[in-house]
Design a protein around this motif. Structure first.
Motif, short mmCIF file in Angstrom:
data_model
loop_
_atom_site.label_atom_id
_atom_site.label_comp_id
_atom_site.label_asym_id
_atom_site.label_seq_id
_atom_site.Cartn_x
_atom_site.Cartn_y
_atom_site.Cartn_z
N CYS A 1 0.82 -4.68 -8.41
CA CYS A 1 1.21 -2.78 -7.78
C CYS A 1 -0.05 -2.65 -8.71
O CYS A 1 -0.63 -3.87 -10.14
CB CYS A 1 2.06 -2.61 -8.60
N ASN B 1 0.83 -1.52 0.13
CA ASN B 1 -0.17 -0.11 0.21
C ASN B 1 1.46 1.54 0.41
O ASN B 1 0.29 2.11 0.48
CB ASN B 1 -0.64 0.46 1.15
N THR B 2 2.10 1.20 -0.29
CA THR B 2 2.78 1.95 -0.64
C THR B 2 2.98 2.75 -2.43
O THR B 2 2.87 2.16 -3.00
CB THR B 2 4.03 2.56 0.14
N GLY B 3 3.29 3.97 -2.21
CA GLY B 3 3.62 4.40 -4.12
C GLY B 3 4.97 3.83 -4.50
O GLY B 3 5.91 3.78 -3.36
N THR C 1 0.95 1.96 -7.31
CA THR C 1 0.90 1.44 -5.81
C THR C 1 0.79 0.21 -5.36
O THR C 1 0.38 -1.20 -5.89
CB THR C 1 -0.79 1.60 -5.10
#
Length: 631
Positions: A594, A565-567, A612
């Motif tokens: 992603c 859940n990180t970009g 993401t």
């Protein structure tokens, strides 16, 4: 220093004057005494220098501060006669009360007459006599005698002034009886006596014996006004002369008249491009058998065999009335198709667009056969086909190119030319129009159709050269918008109904319903001047770089490790700087671990693609993009 004459230097009887030591003793003593004096003198000089330095330092420490303080006091002396006030006052005569700023009250010296002027608006001012001033409260009361300006102000600067001499200000006589002699001036009688002869001589030199009907400027003006019509006629006739000191402005018909008057044949006129190539061939007796001399019936192969194309390319067209710009179009040879080889709507080959409400317009890249388009720089041409016509009287089908900046070619004469071939069908002509679009925003002027003309096709299946000349109006009296989308549109009109937006051009275009299938077009230059320009072959790399300023595409691929859940993001740089910040579309994406691709922060130099991560672990992103900054 003691004297040593008796002991060391007095000569005595019996001494051996020839003995060197006799003299050495005396000379040594003299040397010692001189050396001692010199050392003493050096010590004296050192002491004197030290005393002088100490004295100068003492003077600098004591006198310099006094000088600086005195100079500062003199410099600030005028400040005691100045002050400021923020009291709101409207200029007028009568009693006015202002309050001096707190920090200036104790130092302000109020004298008999003051001037009060607004700092922001110096036209607002008052002058008057001092009534009273209270240094404790800063209250200043003035009886205003004169003022200027209207409306209140609260930024007053007060200075020392002097009362105006109202007694003499309005007088126009000579109250003190001042004479010309007192001020070193001449009386009127003396001036007449001194200059009378000179004035008469100057008048006689100007008239110089002219008759009564023309001896004044007014009489000359009246006489010349009657010659205006004759002057106009003379100017018109002079304008018809053939110029040799500059380029002429003759049209084709006028040039033909000149050549006929000079007795030049149709053949020579054909060489100059005034007649068709068929007339030229007929005049010099070249018939169809000429192709057999080069073992082929193709005109293109004949040109190649005779190396006419090579000669044409090598010829130096500069300075031969060819204009300074031979390729105003980008991708005039239709060799670059970044959007695909077959397009059914919108933009087709790079920098070229289509717009059709009459029928389905299909545009495709076509490649010439080995014996076709010999000498073409790329062997490509545009194939345009109209199918399924359904439009009515308001329908149209056009394609064209937008040239950046409506100032392009403004006030100039240009020529649009190229090669066209009708593969099939019976349409007799197509139209070319130039439209000046001033963009939007900032009160931009409305679109203006500069001019238009009709072009006839040649025989079906044959590449036929075409050309059209246009005089593009100046934009000096127009307003260009601030959106950066102003342009010169070059439109090629294939179909136009009677009430279509392009029907106002006023040229004989084909009616809706005519056959427009299989149109082929290539090698189109846009040049400045009144002679048909050759197609100047722009290097492929330069042509592609120009096109990519307006539209470009590319691909990206990256792998990495990302937390859940990180970009993730990567900056994509364009191959060339684009015309403006483009519109980005990300297409054909594949990924691992992603989701979601977003184009962020687009500029003329590039953009950032972000996604993401779905879970912690490795990720892979693959995709392609397009960036458009078309006008």
């Amino acid at each position: 220093m003691a004297r040593r004459y008796e002991t060391n230097y007095r000569l005595k009887g019996g001494e051996n004057l020839g003995d060197p030591e006799f003299w050495n003793r005396r000379l040594d003593d003299l040397d010692r005494r001189i050396d001692g004096n010199e050392q003493a003198l050096s010590d004296v000089d050192a002491v004197a220098d030290r005393i002088e330095g100490v004295a100068l330092q003492r003077l600098d420490n004591v006198v310099t501060p006094l000088v600086v303080e005195t100079r500062e006091r003199i410099r600030n002396l005028s400040r005691v006669f100045q002050a400021d006030s923020v009291t709101a006052v409207t200029p007028s005569t009568g009693t006015k009360t202002l309050f001096i700023l707190d920090g200036q009250r104790n130092t302000f010296v109020a004298l008999d007459y003051v001037s009060i002027r607004s700092v922001a608006d110096p036209d607002k001012a008052m002058q008057g006599r001092l009534v009273s001033f209270n240094a404790d409260t800063g209250e200043l009361t003035v009886q205003v005698d004169a003022y200027s300006g209207t409306g209140p102000a609260s930024d007053w600067h007060i200075t020392l002034s002097a009362p105006p001499d109202l007694l003499h200000a309005a007088r126009t006589d000579n109250p003190h009886g001042t004479t010309a002699e007192q001020v070193g001036a001449y009386t009127k009688a003396q001036v007449d006596a001194l200059l009378g002869d000179e004035i008469d001589d100057a008048r006689n030199a100007i008239v110089d014996g002219a008759p009564e009907s023309g001896n004044t400027l007014k009489k000359l003006a009246t006489a010349l006004s009657g010659l205006n019509s004759s002057n106009t006629t003379l100017t018109t006739e002079l304008g018809k002369r053939l110029r040799f000191d500059t380029a002429d402005n003759l049209n084709e018909a006028q040039r033909g008249n000149v050549l006929s008057a000079l007795g030049l044949s149709v053949y020579f006129r054909g060489i100059l491009g005034l007649n068709s190539k068929d007339a030229l061939r007929g005049e010099v007796g070249i018939s169809s058998w000429a192709a057999g001399l080069v073992d082929d019936t193709s005109a293109a192969i004949a040109r190649k065999t005779l190396e006419l194309d090579t000669i044409y390319q090598r010829r130096d067209w500069g300075g031969v009335k060819r204009g300074t710009l031979l390729n105003g179009f980008h991708n005039g040879s239709f060799r670059l198709w970044q959007r695909g080889d077959v397009i059914t709507s919108g933009l087709m080959a790079d920098r070229w667009w289509t717009n059709s409400t009459y029928a389905t317009m299909t545009c495709a890249r076509s490649r010439a056969s080995p014996n076709d388009l010999l000498g073409s720089e790329s062997g490509n041409y545009a194939y345009i086909n109209l199918t399924n016509p359904t439009g009515g009287a308001s329908s149209f089908s056009i394609f064209g190119q937008n040239i950046e900046g409506v100032r392009s070619f403004a006030g100039r004469r240009v020529c649009v030319s190229g090669l066209v071939r009708k593969g099939s069908g019976a349409a007799p002509s197509f139209g070319i129009a130039l439209v000046q679009d001033f963009g939007s925003g900032g009160g931009a002027s409305p679109r203006f159709v500069a001019t238009g003309t009709a072009i006839n096709y040649g025989a079906t299946g044959i590449w036929t050269p075409f050309s059209a000349f246009f005089d593009i109006p100046s934009v000096s009296a127009k307003t260009i918008g601030n959106s950066g989308t102003d342009r010169l549109e070059v439109q090629f009109i294939l179909a136009a109904g009677a009430s279509s937006p392009v029907a106002s051009i006023g040229i004989g275009l084909n009616p809706v319903g005519a056959d427009f299938s299989d149109l082929q077009i290539v090698e189109m230059p846009l040049g400045i001047g009144d002679v048909i320009p050759p197609y100047f072959r722009v290097p492929a790399s330069l042509d592609e770089m120009n096109c990519r300023r307006y539209f470009t595409k590319g691909a990206f691929r990256d792998i990495g490790f990302q937390n859940a859940n990180t970009g993730w993001g990567r900056r994509i740089e364009f191959p060339v700087q684009m015309r403006a910040d483009p519109t980005i579309a990300i297409v054909n994406t594949t990924s691992f671990n992603c989701s979601g691709f977003v184009a962020e922060n687009p500029t003329a130099l590039g953009f950032t693609v972000t996604t993401t991560a779905q879970s912690t672990g490795p990720i892979e992103v693959v995709g392609t993009y397009t960036a458009s900054a078309e006008i």
